[in-house]
Design an enzyme around this catalytic site. Structure first.
Site, PDB file in Angstrom:
ATOM      1  N   CYS A   1       0.823  -1.199   0.000  1.00  0.00           N
ATOM      2  CA  CYS A   1       0.000   0.000   0.000  1.00  0.00           C
ATOM      3  C   CYS A   1       0.868   1.264   0.000  1.00  0.00           C
ATOM      4  CB  CYS A   1      -0.961  -0.057   1.189  1.00  0.00           C
ATOM      5  SG  CYS A   1      -2.380   1.027   1.090  1.00  0.00           S
ATOM      6  N   HIS A   2       0.807   2.076   1.050  1.00  0.00           N
ATOM      7  CA  HIS A   2       1.564   3.324   1.164  1.00  0.00           C
ATOM      8  C   HIS A   2       2.989   3.106   1.661  1.00  0.00           C
ATOM      9  CE1 HIS A   2      -2.545   4.951   1.118  1.00  0.00           C
ATOM     10  NE2 HIS A   2      -1.997   6.083   0.707  1.00  0.00           N
TER      11      HIS A   2
END
Length: 175
Positions: A103-104
Site C-alpha cells: 500500500c503506502h
C-alpha cells in the site's frame, strides 16, 4: 524459521499489519514488531487493532532479522521522518535482505533510497512519488523484484504474504 521485523508507527492499516503478523507466525516464523519506542500503544487508522511494539528501533539492527515487512496506512509517512527508522530500513537493502512493502509503505522505501531502478506496485496515490524516485510502477497484486516484494492494498494480502514466505524460503530460511 526466519526472524521477521515489522516496522510500525501510528495510523497503520489495521489488516495490513495484523494479517502478515499472524500468518507469518502461523507459518513458523518469529515476528518482531519494531517501533520508535516501546512506551506507546499504537492504533491502526481504522481503530480495529492496537499494538505496543516489541522492541524500539534503537535497540535492534537489521542484522538481527532475515526480512522486513512494512504495512501501509499512514504509518510509513510517520516513520519516514524518523532517522533511526529510515536507517534501519536502508540497512535491509544494504544487506540484500527481503523487504516487503504494501500500500503506502513505498513512501518509507523512497526515504531510505531503496526504489531507484526497481519495479514496484503500491496504492495509486504514491505512484508518482515512486516514479519520481526512479521506480518503474506497475498495477499488479504483487511484484517481486529481486529481494523486494510490493503489493497495492488489503485485497492483495494473500499473494503478498505468500511472496514474503517464498522470499524467506528462497533465502535458505524456512519455517
Amino acid at each position: 524459521m526466519a526472524k521477521v521485523a515489522i516496522v510500525l508507527g501510528p495510523d497503520f492499516e489495521d489488516v495490513e499489519f495484523e494479517q502478515p503478523r499472524t500468518q507469518l507466525a502461523e507459518r513458523g516464523h518469529e515476528v518482531v514488531v519494531v517501533g520508535t519506542s516501546t512506551d506507546e500503544e499504537l492504533t491502526g487508522k481504522k481503530g480495529e487493532v492496537t499494538f505496543t511494539p516489541d522492541v524500539a528501533v534503537g535497540d535492534v539492527s537489521a542484522r538481527d532479522f532475515d526480512a522486513l515487512v512494512v504495512p501501509g496506512g499512514y504509518s510509513p509517512d510517520h516513520l519516514r521522518t524518523d532517522e533511526d527508522v529510515v536507517r534501519f530500513v536502508k540497512a535491509f537493502g544494504d544487506l540484500e535482505r527481503p523487504i516487503a512493502a504494501i500500500c503506502h509503505a513505498g513512501s518509507l522505501l523512497i526515504e531510505a533510497g531503496l526504489v531507484s531502478g526497481r519495479t514496484m506496485t503500491s496504492w495509486p496515490s504514491i505512484r508518482t512519488d515512486l516514479v519520481n524516485a526512479g521506480a518503474a510502477w506497475v498495477d499488479q497484486e504483487v511484484v517481486v523484484d529481486g529481494r523486494l516484494v510490493t503489493s497495492r492494498n488489503p485485497d492483495d494480502l494473500p499473494a503478498f504474504i505468500d511472496a514474503v514466505d517464498h522470499q524467506l524460503q528462497g533465502a535458505g530460511v524456512s519455517a
